[in-house]
Design a protein around this motif. Structure first.
Motif, PDB file in Angstrom:
ATOM      1  N   GLU A  19       2.629  -5.965  11.486  1.00 12.14           N
ATOM      2  CA  GLU A  19       1.246  -5.702  11.064  1.00 12.14           C
ATOM      3  C   GLU A  19       0.760  -6.723  10.016  1.00 12.14           C
ATOM      4  N   GLN A  20      -0.478  -7.210  10.203  1.00  8.28           N
ATOM      5  CA  GLN A  20      -1.129  -8.028   9.172  1.00  8.28           C
ATOM      6  C   GLN A  20      -2.279  -7.179   8.615  1.00  8.28           C
ATOM      7  N   PRO A  21      -1.995  -6.379   7.581  1.00 11.62           N
ATOM      8  CA  PRO A  21      -2.988  -5.397   7.140  1.00 11.62           C
ATOM      9  C   PRO A  21      -4.231  -6.048   6.555  1.00 11.62           C
ATOM     10  N   LYS A  22      -5.362  -5.377   6.732  1.00  8.29           N
ATOM     11  CA  LYS A  22      -6.610  -5.917   6.180  1.00  8.29           C
ATOM     12  C   LYS A  22      -6.689  -5.650   4.669  1.00  8.29           C
ATOM     13  N   ASN A  24      -5.514  -6.011   1.072  1.00 10.45           N
ATOM     14  CA  ASN A  24      -4.546  -6.954   0.509  1.00 10.45           C
ATOM     15  C   ASN A  24      -3.854  -6.437  -0.743  1.00 10.45           C
ATOM     16  N   LEU A  26      -1.640  -4.114  -0.520  1.00 15.36           N
ATOM     17  CA  LEU A  26      -0.326  -3.656  -0.071  1.00 15.36           C
ATOM     18  C   LEU A  26       0.748  -4.683  -0.433  1.00 15.36           C
ATOM     19  N   LYS A  28       3.577  -6.563   0.904  1.00 16.17           N
ATOM     20  CA  LYS A  28       3.824  -6.856   2.299  1.00 16.17           C
ATOM     21  C   LYS A  28       5.217  -7.440   2.489  1.00 16.17           C
ATOM     22  N   ASN A  30       7.002  -7.118   5.445  1.00 13.30           N
ATOM     23  CA  ASN A  30       7.251  -6.754   6.852  1.00 13.30           C
ATOM     24  C   ASN A  30       7.286  -7.919   7.839  1.00 13.30           C
ATOM     25  N   ARG A 312       5.414   3.266   2.899  1.00 11.73           N
ATOM     26  CA  ARG A 312       4.066   2.792   3.208  1.00 11.73           C
ATOM     27  C   ARG A 312       3.021   3.613   2.466  1.00 11.73           C
ATOM     28  N   ILE A 317       4.967  -2.156   2.725  1.00 12.75           N
ATOM     29  CA  ILE A 317       5.295  -2.129   4.151  1.00 12.75           C
ATOM     30  C   ILE A 317       6.531  -2.963   4.464  1.00 12.75           C
TER      31      ILE A 317
END
Ligand code: PMP
Length: 350
Positions: A19-22, A24, A26, A28, A30, A312, A317
């Motif tokens: 996942e590339q979460p919108k 920012n 988070l 990251k 992952n 999460r 993540i």
């Protein structure tokens, strides 16, 4: 599905990237990106390239970058192939070098894009089980095959295979191409590029996405015998003449020339990895030995999918794979010390 599709598209099973979460905010951990930025010299080179020159196509051969890579690894430029990320390099390898009568071999636990390329190009393949400790057993590859590929360090396990073991695989299959996918080699292994002059069947792939922190630029490479490189050039020039744009060529070249930034950031990631492993072990995790910028860990008392969902909720993540043999593991990218601490805090709350 649509009546407009080519028939075989209905049977394709595409790769699913992390996942590339919108959002920012988070943490990251992952997709195995580098927590530190790229070389400032690479950024500067790209800024200097931004201008009217972009109206012109880039050099289709990316000679500037080929020369930089060749100089770095002490090989000839005609032993270097470049592509739009190592995923594209791998795609051309599967198409140009792995379509044979005998099956392609790769580990049962390995990069999940390999079976996807086999599906795309109709390549017969067989997976070879890792041993109980999730290590590659070299003698299992000494059997008829149409090619061999494995990541080193392996992904998602992080486990490293020694160069002597790679040589055994090469010697046992002198008539097959053996591809060593070194996406993560700079975080703890020794590159097999030193072997390419002795083994004409060896092809080594690397990426600038990990140790050079340029995942967003999409540059990957392969090094091997000029005959193998020529096959890849033929495929590339039948597919896309200009895979590397002008920014990528100058940015990647400058990144290869900035050894100081490379060393500092790589050493920081390795030091954080060692610290994180120790702290996770202190919490009861079993962690496989990692030579990569990620670790593969399981907890005897906690379900991995559940843990991934709970961290999460705390804004961290990590990657979880549903594949049966590794369903109780989490793949955790090494972040900055602060990001790693956020993970440890989230785990403590659980
Ligand atoms: N090989 C392996 C083993 C990987 O994990 C990755 C990253 N997903 C790649 C190749 C491709 O990386 P890139 O296309 O960013 O070079």
């Amino acid at each position: 599905m649509s009546k407009f599709w080519s028939p075989f598209v209905k049977s394709l099973v595409p790769y699913v990237p992390g996942e590339q979460p919108k959002l920012n905010k988070l943490v990251k951990l992952n997709t195995n990106e580098n927590p530190y930025g790229p070389s400032p010299k690479a950024l500067e080179a790209m800024r200097a390239e931004l201008g009217d020159g972009l109206r012109l196509y880039p050099d289709p051969n990316s000679d500037l970058l080929k020369q930089a890579v060749a100089a770095y690894y002490k090989v000839q430029p005609n032993q270097v192939f470049l592509g739009n990320g190592s995923d594209e390099v791998l795609a051309h390898i599967f198409y140009g070098l792995f379509q044979h009568d005998q099956p392609l071999l790769f580990p049962d636990i390995s990069y999940s894009f390999y079976p996807v390329y086999c599906g795309l190009y109709g390549i017969a393949h067989e997976t070879v089980a890792l041993d109980e400790q999730f290590q590659i057993r070299v003698h299992d590859y000494a059997r008829p095959n149409g090619g061999i590929i494995f990541p080193n360090p392996n992904a998602p396990t992080g486990c490293l295979l020694a160069l002597e073991a790679i040589e055994q695989i090469l010697k046992a299959s002198p008539d097959s191409v053996v591809v060593v996918d070194e996406a993560y080699i700079d975080f703890g292994g020794e590159t097999a590029i030193s072997l390419v002059d002795r083994y004409p069947n060896l092809l080594v792939t690397q990426t600038l996405s990990k140790s050079r922190s340029l995942a967003g630029l999409r540059v990957g490479l392969a090094v091997g015998h000029p005959d193998l490189i020529e096959a890849l050039e033929r495929v590339k020039n039948s597919f896309n003449s200009y895979p590397l744009d002008r920014l990528a060529i100058v940015g990647a070249t400058a990144a290869f020339e900035d050894q100081a930034h490379f060393n500092t950031t790589r050493n920081a990631v390795i030091a954080s990895r060692e610290a994180l492993v120790e702290q996770l072990q202190g919490k009861g995790f079993e962690v496989l030995p990692s030579a990569a910028n990620f670790i593969f860990a399981r907890h005897p008392q906690h379900d991995a999918a559940g843990l991934a969902a709970k961290v999460r909720e705390q804004g961290v993540i990590v990657r979880h794979f549903k594949q049966e043999r590794i369903a109780q593991f989490l793949r955790i990218t090494i972040g900055t010390p602060e990001q790693n601490q956020a993970l440890l805090d989230a785990l403590s709350d659980i």
